[in-house]
Design a protein around this motif. Structure first.
Motif, PDB file in Angstrom:
ATOM      1  N   GLY A  44       0.839  -1.198   0.000  1.00  0.00           N
ATOM      2  CA  GLY A  44       0.000   0.000   0.000  1.00  0.00           C
ATOM      3  C   GLY A  44       0.868   1.240   0.000  1.00  0.00           C
ATOM      4  N   GLY A  46      -0.180   3.916   2.127  1.00  0.00           N
ATOM      5  CA  GLY A  46      -0.465   4.565   3.397  1.00  0.00           C
ATOM      6  C   GLY A  46      -1.026   3.549   4.359  1.00  0.00           C
ATOM      7  N   GLN A  51      -5.457   0.263  11.717  1.00  0.00           N
ATOM      8  CA  GLN A  51      -5.535  -0.857  10.764  1.00  0.00           C
ATOM      9  C   GLN A  51      -4.691  -2.055  11.213  1.00  0.00           C
ATOM     10  N   TYR A  90     -11.288  10.779  -6.691  1.00  0.00           N
ATOM     11  CA  TYR A  90     -10.202   9.822  -6.835  1.00  0.00           C
ATOM     12  C   TYR A  90     -10.756   8.420  -6.592  1.00  0.00           C
ATOM     13  N   GLU A  92     -10.609   5.368  -4.939  1.00  0.00           N
ATOM     14  CA  GLU A  92      -9.887   4.906  -3.758  1.00  0.00           C
ATOM     15  C   GLU A  92     -10.061   3.412  -3.519  1.00  0.00           C
ATOM     16  N   GLY A  93      -9.077   2.873  -2.813  1.00  0.00           N
ATOM     17  CA  GLY A  93      -9.138   1.511  -2.312  1.00  0.00           C
ATOM     18  C   GLY A  93      -8.709   1.560  -0.863  1.00  0.00           C
ATOM     19  N   CYS A  94      -8.691   0.421  -0.187  1.00  0.00           N
ATOM     20  CA  CYS A  94      -8.303   0.404   1.226  1.00  0.00           C
ATOM     21  C   CYS A  94      -7.863  -1.002   1.608  1.00  0.00           C
ATOM     22  N   LEU A  95      -6.770  -1.111   2.328  1.00  0.00           N
ATOM     23  CA  LEU A  95      -6.266  -2.418   2.735  1.00  0.00           C
ATOM     24  C   LEU A  95      -7.220  -3.105   3.715  1.00  0.00           C
ATOM     25  N   VAL A 132      -5.084  13.200  -1.128  1.00  0.00           N
ATOM     26  CA  VAL A 132      -6.055  12.094  -1.079  1.00  0.00           C
ATOM     27  C   VAL A 132      -5.688  11.121   0.032  1.00  0.00           C
ATOM     28  N   CYS A 133      -4.429  10.702   0.032  1.00  0.00           N
ATOM     29  CA  CYS A 133      -3.996   9.652   0.963  1.00  0.00           C
ATOM     30  C   CYS A 133      -4.054  10.128   2.412  1.00  0.00           C
ATOM     31  N   GLU A 137      -6.334   8.460   5.283  1.00  0.00           N
ATOM     32  CA  GLU A 137      -5.764   7.906   6.523  1.00  0.00           C
ATOM     33  C   GLU A 137      -6.305   8.604   7.754  1.00  0.00           C
ATOM     34  N   HIS A 140      -9.422   7.217   8.871  1.00  0.00           N
ATOM     35  CA  HIS A 140      -9.232   6.003   9.691  1.00  0.00           C
ATOM     36  C   HIS A 140      -9.075   6.360  11.163  1.00  0.00           C
TER      37      HIS A 140
END
Ligand code: K2U
Ligand code: ZN
Length: 172
Positions: A44, A46, A51, A90, A92-95, A132-133, A137, A140
């Protein structure tokens, strides 16, 4: 350093509002080192401390770690001092929400204040993927996932898809 497990929806801990850090000491730096190793392994660009199950206001980032060139960034107790009215979309995705991608609209530029790896207070402007990142984050840190910015239908479908994939992986 160690690679830690990444929490995945619907883990309720991902909804935690993380606590501010009192002091940047060797123990916190060890956590940030583990977070970075975990992020690079994912891979990833970020990662927020929650997480990996640590409810503290800490983010690590490396926006362009190609070809082994690493430029790690550390953000302790990050704050947004200013955000532009202009927004940017944007994909986006997320782990913590694996294999789900969707468009999120966020302020295009933000002014940040944070404490770095050495405990120094920094103010910095962010735009583009950095903006964006860091906003992804920082969400989160407040228990917010990028799917929470989508419609309820899209969010529920995303969680169901991840739960199904997790069940199938566990059964394999
Ligand atoms: O929070 C996370 O799960 C880390 C994200 C950070 C991120 C999300 C959306 C947009 C930019 C960064 C992971 O790095 S998701 C994987 C990824 C990799 C490259 C670009 C976008 C997303
Ligand atoms: Zn994420």
């Amino acid at each position: 350093m160690a690679i830690r497990d990444i929490l995945v929806v619907p883990d309720a801990r991902l909804k935690t509002v993380s606590a501010p850090v009192a002091v940047v000491d060797d123990s916190l730096r060890a956590l940030m080192d583990d977070m970075l190793e975990t992020m690079y392994a994912a891979p990833g660009i970020g990662l927020a401390a929650i997480q990996v199950g640590e409810p503290v206001r800490v983010i690590v980032m490396d926006l362009d770690h190609r070809d082994g060139e690493r430029t790690p960034r550390y953000f302790v107790n990050p704050e947004i001092l200013w955000a532009s009215e202009e927004t940017q979309p944007y994909e986006e995705g997320c782990l913590s929400v694996p294999d789900i991608y969707d468009e999120v609209e966020r302020p295009a530029q933000v002014k940040l204040r944070y404490v770095n790896y050495r405990g120094e207070t920094i103010e910095e402007d962010a735009e583009g993927i950095f903006a964006v990142c860091i906003q992804h984050e920082m969400d989160h840190l407040d228990g917010v996932l990028f799917i929470d910015h989508l419609s309820r239908l899209k969010r529920d479908r995303a969680v169901s898809k991840v739960k199904k994939a997790t069940r199938e992986a566990d059964a394999a």
